[in-house]
Design a protein around this motif. Structure first.
Motif, mmCIF file in Angstrom:
data_model
loop_
_atom_site.group_PDB
_atom_site.id
_atom_site.type_symbol
_atom_site.label_atom_id
_atom_site.label_comp_id
_atom_site.label_asym_id
_atom_site.label_seq_id
_atom_site.Cartn_x
_atom_site.Cartn_y
_atom_site.Cartn_z
ATOM 1 N N ALA A 86 46.401 54.430 1.184
ATOM 2 C CA ALA A 86 46.182 53.047 0.673
ATOM 3 C C ALA A 86 45.764 52.766 -0.742
ATOM 4 O O ALA A 86 45.979 51.725 -1.287
ATOM 5 N N LYS A 87 45.349 53.959 -1.328
ATOM 6 C CA LYS A 87 45.033 53.800 -2.835
ATOM 7 C C LYS A 87 46.300 54.205 -3.626
ATOM 8 O O LYS A 87 46.286 53.587 -4.948
ATOM 9 N N GLN A 88 47.268 54.610 -3.167
ATOM 10 C CA GLN A 88 48.472 54.797 -3.947
ATOM 11 C C GLN A 88 49.407 53.771 -3.925
ATOM 12 O O GLN A 88 50.373 53.446 -4.498
ATOM 13 N N GLY A 89 49.404 52.792 -2.810
ATOM 14 C CA GLY A 89 50.211 51.693 -2.496
ATOM 15 C C GLY A 89 50.028 51.167 -1.020
ATOM 16 O O GLY A 89 48.953 51.467 -0.430
ATOM 17 N N THR A 90 50.585 50.071 -0.808
ATOM 18 C CA THR A 90 50.191 49.251 0.545
ATOM 19 C C THR A 90 50.556 50.350 1.633
ATOM 20 O O THR A 90 51.621 50.786 1.677
ATOM 21 N N VAL A 91 49.677 50.085 2.639
ATOM 22 C CA VAL A 91 49.817 50.755 4.002
ATOM 23 C C VAL A 91 49.699 49.551 4.979
ATOM 24 O O VAL A 91 48.639 48.945 5.032
ATOM 25 N N THR A 92 50.446 49.290 5.747
ATOM 26 C CA THR A 92 50.485 48.437 7.108
ATOM 27 C C THR A 92 50.300 49.436 8.275
ATOM 28 O O THR A 92 51.102 50.217 8.584
ATOM 29 N N LEU A 93 49.035 48.997 9.000
ATOM 30 C CA LEU A 93 49.063 49.355 10.195
ATOM 31 C C LEU A 93 49.668 48.660 11.372
ATOM 32 O O LEU A 93 49.222 47.491 11.456
ATOM 33 N N LEU A 94 50.447 49.401 12.101
ATOM 34 C CA LEU A 94 51.222 48.483 13.120
ATOM 35 C C LEU A 94 50.689 48.729 14.378
ATOM 36 O O LEU A 94 50.494 50.099 14.822
ATOM 37 N N TYR A 95 50.499 47.592 15.312
ATOM 38 C CA TYR A 95 50.024 47.733 16.598
ATOM 39 C C TYR A 95 50.884 47.067 17.441
ATOM 40 O O TYR A 95 51.556 45.769 17.171
ATOM 41 N N ALA A 96 51.012 47.139 18.749
ATOM 42 C CA ALA A 96 51.781 46.451 19.905
ATOM 43 C C ALA A 96 51.121 45.467 20.535
ATOM 44 O O ALA A 96 51.620 44.256 21.364
ATOM 45 N N SER A 97 49.647 45.375 20.791
ATOM 46 C CA SER A 97 48.753 44.622 21.523
ATOM 47 C C SER A 97 49.148 43.118 21.175
ATOM 48 O O SER A 97 49.274 42.646 19.788
ATOM 49 N N ALA A 98 49.285 42.147 22.154
ATOM 50 C CA ALA A 98 49.238 40.875 21.905
ATOM 51 C C ALA A 98 47.889 40.252 21.434
ATOM 52 O O ALA A 98 47.978 39.119 20.875
ATOM 53 N N ASN A 99 46.867 40.764 21.824
ATOM 54 C CA ASN A 99 45.706 40.257 21.532
ATOM 55 C C ASN A 99 45.589 40.611 19.899
ATOM 56 O O ASN A 99 45.188 41.625 19.447
#
Length: 115
Positions: A86-99
């Motif tokens: 995340a210091k080197q570039g954007t990291v998007t954490l993906l999840y499936a939960s509807a909440n």
């Protein structure tokens, strides 16, 4: 630190950077092509026991969060690896939960940011 969270069901965007799925199970009904996941991290999701206890209603979110933080504390090298990414570039954490307001990825994001 460029860290974002997003449901895996949402369309991928160039601004997502590295797209990392942080769920123990692959999301139902989502093809690998549609998900556009760069990495599937199976180290940092909650354990099956913790995950099923929370989703069955045996644990409230506060109790789940505390237990999950304890589990995360056993993976310092992997947490550091994510922080460095995340210091080197954007990291998007993906999840499936509807909440979208009470889920494990929000806890993970807080831990990564030092909260």
């Amino acid at each position: 630190m460029a860290l974002k969270t997003k449901r895996v069901q949402e369309p991928a965007a160039k601004s997502d950077g590295l797209r990392m799925l942080v769920d123990r199970l692959w999301p139902r009904g989502i093809s690998k092509e549609r998900a556009r996941v760069d990495e599937w991290n199976k180290v940092l999701p909650p354990s099956n026991t913790l995950r099923t206890s929370y989703h069955s209603g045996q644990l409230n979110f506060r109790t789940f969060s505390a237990a999950y933080r304890m589990e995360l504390s056993t993976h310092p090298d992997e947490l550091d690896r994510l922080r460095n990414l995340a210091k080197q570039g954007t990291v998007t954490l993906l999840y499936a939960s509807a909440n979208t307001t009470e889920n494990h990825v929000l806890v993970l994001e807080q831990v990564l940011k030092g909260h």
